[in-house]
Design an enzyme around this catalytic site. Structure first.
Site, PDB file in Angstrom:
ATOM      1  NE  ARG A 108      -3.823   0.810   2.099  1.00  0.00           N
ATOM      2  CZ  ARG A 108      -5.001   1.000   2.692  1.00  0.00           C
ATOM      3  NH1 ARG A 108      -5.122   1.836   3.717  1.00  0.00           N
ATOM      4  NH2 ARG A 108      -6.066   0.347   2.278  1.00  0.00           N
ATOM      5  CG  HIS A 135      -8.467   0.276  -2.432  1.00  0.00           C
ATOM      6  ND1 HIS A 135      -7.640  -0.735  -1.984  1.00  0.00           N
ATOM      7  CD2 HIS A 135      -9.169   0.690  -1.343  1.00  0.00           C
ATOM      8  CE1 HIS A 135      -7.827  -0.909  -0.690  1.00  0.00           C
ATOM      9  NE2 HIS A 135      -8.755  -0.063  -0.284  1.00  0.00           N
ATOM     10  CD  GLN A 138     -13.006  -1.040  -0.233  1.00  0.00           C
ATOM     11  OE1 GLN A 138     -12.157  -0.934   0.612  1.00  0.00           O
ATOM     12  NE2 GLN A 138     -14.251  -1.404   0.071  1.00  0.00           N
ATOM     13  CG  ASP A 231     -13.375   7.008  -0.507  1.00  0.00           C
ATOM     14  OD1 ASP A 231     -13.216   6.971   0.725  1.00  0.00           O
ATOM     15  OD2 ASP A 231     -12.442   6.826  -1.321  1.00  0.00           O
ATOM     16  CB  CYS A 272     -13.881   2.012   0.714  1.00  0.00           C
ATOM     17  SG  CYS A 272     -13.570   3.787   0.809  1.00  0.00           S
ATOM     18  NE  ARG A 316     -11.064  -4.390   1.162  1.00  0.00           N
ATOM     19  CZ  ARG A 316     -10.073  -3.570   1.584  1.00  0.00           C
ATOM     20  NH1 ARG A 316     -10.334  -2.598   2.434  1.00  0.00           N
ATOM     21  NH2 ARG A 316      -8.846  -3.689   1.115  1.00  0.00           N
TER      22      ARG A 316
HETATM   23  N1  NVA Z   1      -9.854   7.155  -1.138  1.00  0.00           N
HETATM   24  C1  NVA Z   1      -9.444   6.746   0.175  1.00  0.00           C
HETATM   25  C2  NVA Z   1      -9.699   5.291   0.362  1.00  0.00           C
HETATM   26  C3  NVA Z   1      -9.355   4.764   1.713  1.00  0.00           C
HETATM   27  C4  NVA Z   1      -9.631   3.302   1.858  1.00  0.00           C
HETATM   28  C5  NVA Z   1      -7.981   7.063   0.383  1.00  0.00           C
HETATM   29  O1  NVA Z   1      -7.179   6.795  -0.516  1.00  0.00           O
HETATM   30  O2  NVA Z   1      -7.628   7.604   1.433  1.00  0.00           O
HETATM   31  N1   CP Z   2     -11.142   0.460   2.979  1.00  0.00           N
HETATM   32  C1   CP Z   2      -9.852   0.406   3.339  1.00  0.00           C
HETATM   33  O1   CP Z   2      -8.942   0.174   2.529  1.00  0.00           O
HETATM   34  O2   CP Z   2      -9.660   0.627   4.662  1.00  0.00           O
HETATM   35  P1   CP Z   2      -8.250   0.811   5.401  1.00  0.00           P
HETATM   36  O3   CP Z   2      -7.666   2.120   4.909  1.00  0.00           O
HETATM   37  O4   CP Z   2      -8.576   0.825   6.858  1.00  0.00           O
HETATM   38  O5   CP Z   2      -7.361  -0.334   5.012  1.00  0.00           O
END
Ligand code: NVA
Ligand code: CP
Length: 331
Positions: A108, A135, A138, A231, A272, A316
């Site tokens: 990540r 992602h 997700q 989101d 998400c 997930r």
């Molecule tokens: N769009 C958000 C998703 C988090 C799971 C981010 O990248 O922070």
């Molecule tokens: N939805 C998601 O990716 O959550 P986290 O950022 O907690 O991993």
């Protein structure tokens, strides 16, 4: 032809055929039933997995860790603070080292090129746990949740993503919807419209699968939705954009009026997570003190019976388990 994903990377759903995506979704459903029945698995026994996190996480990290434990594997967590990754050692060298120790690598971070670089150099499957533009794990959980809540075939379903329609979650949903023939709508301001190359790609795939891909700022676009999705308005790394995002995205907050505009009592609400749906987090409270209401959804939707966000969060784990089992498991 039987699907075989052994040895494959999981960097974006663009790399997978509709049959391969359906295979992962079906495998996730099987693994979920097995877990519910209390059957302990061994599909990852003897496998060592490493999780690399350059951004924070609750769900993705825990999903990988629990999934590995459930199937008898071993898991190691590394972040940028507690490792050499990025600062003293390039990601290419990191990939070459970790590929000697581990059977699979989750990453990540920010740039999609980094997860691609890891995959090109590790010699073992690499799984994308979120980048700035994608992602994919997700999206699998999201569609699994939609399947659990609709009697319709997916190619008759409509999913509307509300808000920042060019973020990583919106894009992975566009990719999975176009592959599976799901009608996708991005409902948001034109300033945050999806990039043209993403739209062109999804529309080209949609020509094969029947998926319609639309975006715009008119509320009538939500009519007939089977799922409303949103989101946070400023993704990780974009916190300085909060003032402009609040201005642009407040008209696209998911409220009970937006849910009613779907004209579908069975429309589910997906997110998400994490979500700003009240002022009980330090960030939402601090921003409110500065005059910014950063809630992308109100509690009358988030806490409503239509909301399936915690089933989605659970999924997930089942879908991530399916990705690992499919690519490196003892199947
Ligand atoms: N769009 C958000 C998703 C988090 C799971 C981010 O990248 O922070
Ligand atoms: N939805 C998601 O990716 O959550 P986290 O950022 O907690 O991993």
């Amino acid at each position: 032809m039987a699907v075989n994903l052994k040895g494959r990377n999981f960097l974006t759903l663009k790399d997978f055929t509709p049959d391969e995506i359906r295979y992962m979704l079906n495998l996730a459903a099987d693994l979920k039933s097995k877990k519910r029945a209390g059957i302990r698995g061994d599909l990852l026994s003897g496998k060592n997995i490493v999780l690399l996190f350059e951004k924070t996480s609750t769900r993705t990290r825990c999903a990988f860790e629990v999934a590995v434990h459930d199937e008898g594997g071993n898991v190691t967590f590394l972040d940028s603070k507690s490792s050499q990754m990025g600062k003293k050692e390039t990601m290419v060298d990191t990939a070459k080292v970790l590929g000697r120790f581990f059977d699979g690598i989750e990453y990540r971070g920010y740039d999609q090129a980094v997860v691609e670089g890891l995959a090109a150099n590790a010699g073992v499957p690499v799984w994308n746990g979120l980048t700035d533009i994608d992602h994919p794990t997700q999206a699998l959980a999201d569609i699994m949740t939609l399947m659990e809540n609709t009697k319709k075939p997916l190619n008759k379903c409509k999913l509307v993503f509300c808000g920042d329609t060019r973020n990583n979650v919106a894009y992975c949903l566009m990719y999975i919807c176009c592959k599976l023939g799901i009608h996708y709508v991005g409902w948001g301001p034109k300033e945050l419209a999806p990039a043209q190359d993403v739209v062109d790609y999804c529309r080209a795939v949609g020509k094969e699968t029947g998926a319609v891909i639309e975006y715009g700022d008119d509320l009538s676009l939500v009519k007939g939705a089977d799922a409303l999705y949103t989101d946070i308005w400023a993704s990780m790394g974009e916190e300085d954009k909060i003032p402009e995002r609040v201005k642009l995205l407040t008209p696209f907050k998911v409220t009970k009026e937006v849910l009613a505009a779907t004209e579908n009592d069975d429309c589910i609400f997906l997110h998400c997570l994490p979500s700003f749906h009240d002022f009980d987090t330090t960030m939402a409270a601090e921003q409110m003190k500065l005059g910014y209401d950063i809630r992308e959804v109100t509690d009358d939707v988030f806490l409503s019976p239509n909301s399936k966000v915690f089933d989605e969060a659970e999924n997930r784990m089942h879908t991530i388990k399916a990705v690992m089992v499919a690519t490196i498991g003892n199947l």
